[in-house]
Motif scaffolding. Sequence first.
Motif, PDB file in Angstrom:
ATOM      1  N   VAL A  86      41.216  34.320  31.529  1.00 56.09           N
ATOM      2  CA  VAL A  86      42.572  34.845  31.491  1.00 56.09           C
ATOM      3  C   VAL A  86      43.582  34.054  30.695  1.00 56.09           C
ATOM      4  O   VAL A  86      44.399  34.645  29.915  1.00 56.09           O
ATOM      5  N   TRP A 119      34.618  38.280  34.365  1.00 55.71           N
ATOM      6  CA  TRP A 119      35.662  38.739  35.495  1.00 55.71           C
ATOM      7  C   TRP A 119      37.045  38.947  34.577  1.00 55.71           C
ATOM      8  O   TRP A 119      37.646  39.808  34.695  1.00 55.71           O
ATOM      9  N   ARG A 123      40.393  41.929  33.352  1.00 58.24           N
ATOM     10  CA  ARG A 123      41.688  41.717  33.581  1.00 58.24           C
ATOM     11  C   ARG A 123      42.757  41.426  32.279  1.00 58.24           C
ATOM     12  O   ARG A 123      43.854  41.774  32.716  1.00 58.24           O
ATOM     13  N   HIS A 150      32.901  42.321  38.892  1.00 56.26           N
ATOM     14  CA  HIS A 150      34.088  42.713  39.319  1.00 56.26           C
ATOM     15  C   HIS A 150      34.422  44.147  39.336  1.00 56.26           C
ATOM     16  O   HIS A 150      35.310  44.514  40.406  1.00 56.26           O
TER      17      HIS A 150
END
Length: 329
Positions: A86, A119, A123, A150
């Motif tokens: 992320v 994952w 996002r 996910h």
Amino acid sequence: MGTRWRSLRRRILTPDVSETSLDVRGFHKKSPEAQDLLETVGTRFLEGYAYAAEAATVQECADRLDQIPPRFRGFAYEGAGMGFGVRDGLPLGRSDLNDEFLAGPGDPHNYLILVGIGWAMARVPRFAWPKSDKYDPVLRWLVLDGYGFHQAYFKTKKYVDGQFQEARFPWPADDPTGYTANAIDQGIGRAMWFIGGTDPEVVAGLIRRFPETRHADLWAGTGLAASYACGGDDDELVKLGELAGPHRPSLAQGAAFATEARVRAGLVVPHTEQTARIFCDMTPEEAAEVCLSIKADLGPVAMTDGLPTFEVWRRRIANEFVHLGGVSR
């Protein structure tokens, strides 16, 4: 960057721990013990994510991860892979944190970190996805395993109840075979063990709703999760093998993957012995050697015999277990 800012970044980026509650997710609850295990896995995952979100360096993150008990440490490394993923996708920041993590202290946990990157891909915006060619050409498919987990975990109605399957998935860009759906299905199958609350009958029932053509990949993922997280006694794990039916070798293949990941990272715990014995009829070290020796024979190439080498690797591992329960493949 100051400690105060890093703490704020952790609070902003880290999902609430309630997202891992079986009640919140609506997952099956087999027993209080199974619920506690699965929720602890989720908590440790988010703990690793938070360490990555806050850390000034990847080594600082790894030092904290290595304090987590061995049974759950791999899940924390997976969470850290997501956390750094992320951060890599954020504007105006670094974009190579996971590269440094994988090349350094995260190397023994590379399988889990790659899954965590998947994952993160679920996002962050697509333009921020990492380039696939930066990863091991065989193991890069584990990123899509993470993406599939996910989606099944957080979008259960669509991906599990509705059996949704990704079509023409855009990562990796150089896949001429359309294999992405298979890799994603392994992740969906891994999530089945959580969604079904580690109950063999419930998990098998979820898989049976899918088209037969998807069962082998789903059972492989289930075997991976059941072996890495466990959550069943001997009778339940034997039952899971029976319910896999003709896909018993795929279940064993997933179990061997999980076992090799724990052996590689030095995280073998009693339940690793249990699952290796029941699913693979081997010790953890023997099951890990099956994976390693076949991978070494194939070499670090993306394609073998017109298929992704990752798939050829999986098939050859599964073929090592066709004798279990008299199952043919």
